[in-house]
Design a protein around this motif. Structure first.
Motif, mmCIF file in Angstrom:
data_model
loop_
_atom_site.group_PDB
_atom_site.id
_atom_site.type_symbol
_atom_site.label_atom_id
_atom_site.label_comp_id
_atom_site.label_asym_id
_atom_site.label_seq_id
_atom_site.Cartn_x
_atom_site.Cartn_y
_atom_site.Cartn_z
ATOM 1 N N THR A 49 0.803 -1.220 0.000
ATOM 2 C CA THR A 49 0.000 0.000 0.000
ATOM 3 C C THR A 49 0.836 1.270 0.000
ATOM 4 O O THR A 49 0.642 2.137 -0.855
ATOM 5 C CB THR A 49 -0.928 -0.002 1.237
ATOM 6 O OG1 THR A 49 -1.642 -1.226 1.257
ATOM 7 C CG2 THR A 49 -1.905 1.139 1.178
ATOM 8 N N ILE A 50 1.758 1.404 0.935
ATOM 9 C CA ILE A 50 2.484 2.675 1.060
ATOM 10 C C ILE A 50 3.356 2.951 -0.164
ATOM 11 O O ILE A 50 3.329 4.070 -0.682
ATOM 12 C CB ILE A 50 3.286 2.717 2.378
ATOM 13 C CG1 ILE A 50 2.301 2.805 3.543
ATOM 14 C CG2 ILE A 50 4.235 3.900 2.400
ATOM 15 C CD1 ILE A 50 2.916 2.939 4.899
ATOM 16 N N PRO A 51 4.125 1.987 -0.699
ATOM 17 C CA PRO A 51 4.865 2.299 -1.927
ATOM 18 C C PRO A 51 3.952 2.669 -3.103
ATOM 19 O O PRO A 51 4.298 3.520 -3.920
ATOM 20 C CB PRO A 51 5.649 1.013 -2.221
ATOM 21 C CG PRO A 51 5.791 0.359 -0.908
ATOM 22 C CD PRO A 51 4.549 0.689 -0.147
ATOM 23 N N LEU A 52 2.765 2.044 -3.161
ATOM 24 C CA LEU A 52 1.829 2.393 -4.225
ATOM 25 C C LEU A 52 1.307 3.812 -4.036
ATOM 26 O O LEU A 52 1.198 4.576 -4.999
ATOM 27 C CB LEU A 52 0.674 1.393 -4.242
ATOM 28 C CG LEU A 52 -0.297 1.499 -5.413
ATOM 29 C CD1 LEU A 52 0.433 1.321 -6.732
ATOM 30 C CD2 LEU A 52 -1.401 0.475 -5.283
ATOM 31 N N TRP A 53 0.996 4.198 -2.787
ATOM 32 C CA TRP A 53 0.593 5.580 -2.508
ATOM 33 C C TRP A 53 1.703 6.541 -2.912
ATOM 34 O O TRP A 53 1.444 7.587 -3.503
ATOM 35 C CB TRP A 53 0.319 5.769 -1.024
ATOM 36 C CG TRP A 53 -0.944 5.174 -0.533
ATOM 37 C CD1 TRP A 53 -1.986 4.686 -1.285
ATOM 38 C CD2 TRP A 53 -1.313 4.992 0.824
ATOM 39 N NE1 TRP A 53 -2.974 4.213 -0.466
ATOM 40 C CE2 TRP A 53 -2.588 4.384 0.833
ATOM 41 C CE3 TRP A 53 -0.699 5.273 2.032
ATOM 42 C CZ2 TRP A 53 -3.245 4.063 2.003
ATOM 43 C CZ3 TRP A 53 -1.355 4.953 3.209
ATOM 44 C CH2 TRP A 53 -2.609 4.359 3.186
ATOM 45 N N LEU A 54 2.940 6.189 -2.570
ATOM 46 C CA LEU A 54 4.064 7.070 -2.902
ATOM 47 C C LEU A 54 4.190 7.247 -4.408
ATOM 48 O O LEU A 54 4.381 8.362 -4.899
ATOM 49 C CB LEU A 54 5.370 6.507 -2.330
ATOM 50 C CG LEU A 54 5.468 6.392 -0.813
ATOM 51 C CD1 LEU A 54 6.760 5.720 -0.416
ATOM 52 C CD2 LEU A 54 5.380 7.755 -0.170
ATOM 53 N N ALA A 55 4.067 6.139 -5.131
ATOM 54 C CA ALA A 55 4.197 6.224 -6.587
ATOM 55 C C ALA A 55 3.075 7.049 -7.198
ATOM 56 O O ALA A 55 3.312 7.903 -8.059
ATOM 57 C CB ALA A 55 4.213 4.819 -7.191
ATOM 58 N N LEU A 56 1.837 6.815 -6.739
ATOM 59 C CA LEU A 56 0.718 7.551 -7.307
ATOM 60 C C LEU A 56 0.719 9.017 -6.902
ATOM 61 O O LEU A 56 0.318 9.883 -7.675
ATOM 62 C CB LEU A 56 -0.602 6.894 -6.891
ATOM 63 C CG LEU A 56 -0.899 5.547 -7.536
ATOM 64 C CD1 LEU A 56 -2.150 4.924 -6.952
ATOM 65 C CD2 LEU A 56 -1.051 5.685 -9.039
ATOM 66 N N SER A 57 1.189 9.308 -5.679
ATOM 67 C CA SER A 57 1.209 10.699 -5.247
ATOM 68 C C SER A 57 2.294 11.499 -5.968
ATOM 69 O O SER A 57 2.202 12.724 -6.057
ATOM 70 C CB SER A 57 1.413 10.792 -3.737
ATOM 71 O OG SER A 57 2.686 10.311 -3.389
ATOM 72 N N MET A 58 3.324 10.822 -6.489
ATOM 73 C CA MET A 58 4.362 11.532 -7.241
ATOM 74 C C MET A 58 3.833 12.034 -8.581
ATOM 75 O O MET A 58 4.448 12.890 -9.219
ATOM 76 C CB MET A 58 5.582 10.622 -7.467
ATOM 77 C CG MET A 58 6.278 10.206 -6.182
ATOM 78 S SD MET A 58 6.679 11.551 -5.086
ATOM 79 C CE MET A 58 8.029 12.292 -5.931
ATOM 80 N N ILE A 59 2.677 11.512 -9.011
ATOM 81 C CA ILE A 59 2.066 11.986 -10.249
ATOM 82 C C ILE A 59 1.544 13.403 -10.084
ATOM 83 O O ILE A 59 1.511 14.178 -11.037
ATOM 84 C CB ILE A 59 0.926 11.023 -10.669
ATOM 85 C CG1 ILE A 59 1.491 9.640 -10.961
ATOM 86 C CG2 ILE A 59 0.159 11.549 -11.861
ATOM 87 C CD1 ILE A 59 0.434 8.581 -11.154
ATOM 88 N N LEU A 60 1.152 13.763 -8.839
ATOM 89 C CA LEU A 60 0.583 15.081 -8.587
ATOM 90 C C LEU A 60 1.656 16.151 -8.765
ATOM 91 O O LEU A 60 2.705 16.077 -8.129
ATOM 92 C CB LEU A 60 0.007 15.157 -7.166
ATOM 93 C CG LEU A 60 -1.049 14.115 -6.814
ATOM 94 C CD1 LEU A 60 -1.457 14.267 -5.354
ATOM 95 C CD2 LEU A 60 -2.267 14.268 -7.701
ATOM 96 N N PRO A 61 1.417 17.152 -9.605
ATOM 97 C CA PRO A 61 2.428 18.202 -9.806
ATOM 98 C C PRO A 61 2.681 18.986 -8.519
ATOM 99 O O PRO A 61 1.740 19.316 -7.795
ATOM 100 C CB PRO A 61 1.789 19.108 -10.873
ATOM 101 C CG PRO A 61 0.768 18.260 -11.552
ATOM 102 C CD PRO A 61 0.279 17.303 -10.502
#
Length: 198
Positions: A37-49
């Motif tokens: 979960t947390i690595p996936l959150w990190l990866a998806l949140s890096m998409i946010l400018p």
């Protein structure tokens, strides 16, 4: 609301139609659930400018959490649809010429509405913890907006905690909110469960 809607739609389609669509949706769920979960959150949140304003970041965080949080509900809704699609009232509606949409939304969905209400109530603590975790890690809400996770960032060092122990107060609010929603969800489940012990 977004993750519950996605779970209901994907689980309903998977359970009602079955076949290749069921296989496709179940493999997608397994793929999403296989990531930590947390690595996936990190990866998806890096998409946010990073230059986005705070309220855009908030809606981005909500979207990220919703895109991940629907899988468990979809599995349970699928099981409910698999059980209910062979019941007599569904077969009667199908024999009378009801469309698939009418059967799904007017016959099956009201029969699982109580479970969906309970599930949505119990999903809120997970969303609170997810947003707090992302904000604590610096990937969620940013100043000037605030959240409990963002406030807890000030309590990361042991020296700050020794001098200012009240910095842990947002953590107490997180615990209280999560417990409150869990108790409300349990109470609603007991109220809707016809076999609950009175």
């Amino acid at each position: 609301v977004v993750s519950t809607a996605m779970g209901v739609v994907m689980g309903g389609l998977s359970g009602y139609y079955g076949g290749r669509l069921d296989n496709l949706i179940q493999r997608l769920i397994e793929l999403l659930r296989s990531f930590p979960t947390i690595p996936l959150w990190l990866a998806l949140s890096m998409i946010l400018p990073p230059h986005w304003p705070s309220h855009w970041v908030y809606f981005g965080v909500v979207t990220v959490l919703s895109l991940i949080g629907w899988t468990g509900l979809a599995r349970v809704v699928r099981g409910q649809y698999l059980a209910l699609r062979e019941k007599e009232f569904v077969l009667a509606a199908r024999a009378l010429g009801a469309s698939d949409g009418a059967i799904i939304f007017r016959h099956i969905l009201p029969n699982i509405a109580s479970y969906l209400i309970v599930s949505a109530t119990l999903a809120l603590p997970g969303m609170i913890l997810g947003e707090s975790t992302m904000s604590f890690l610096g990937l969620g809400i940013k100043e000037p907006m605030t959240s409990w996770g963002l406030l807890l960032r000030d309590a990361q060092s042991l020296q700050a905690l020794q001098l200012y122990p009240w910095l842990l107060t947002p953590g107490l609010f997180i615990v209280a909110a999560v417990l409150a929603f869990n108790f409300v969800g349990d109470a609603i489940r007991d109220a809707f469960d016809p076999y609950a012990i009175q």
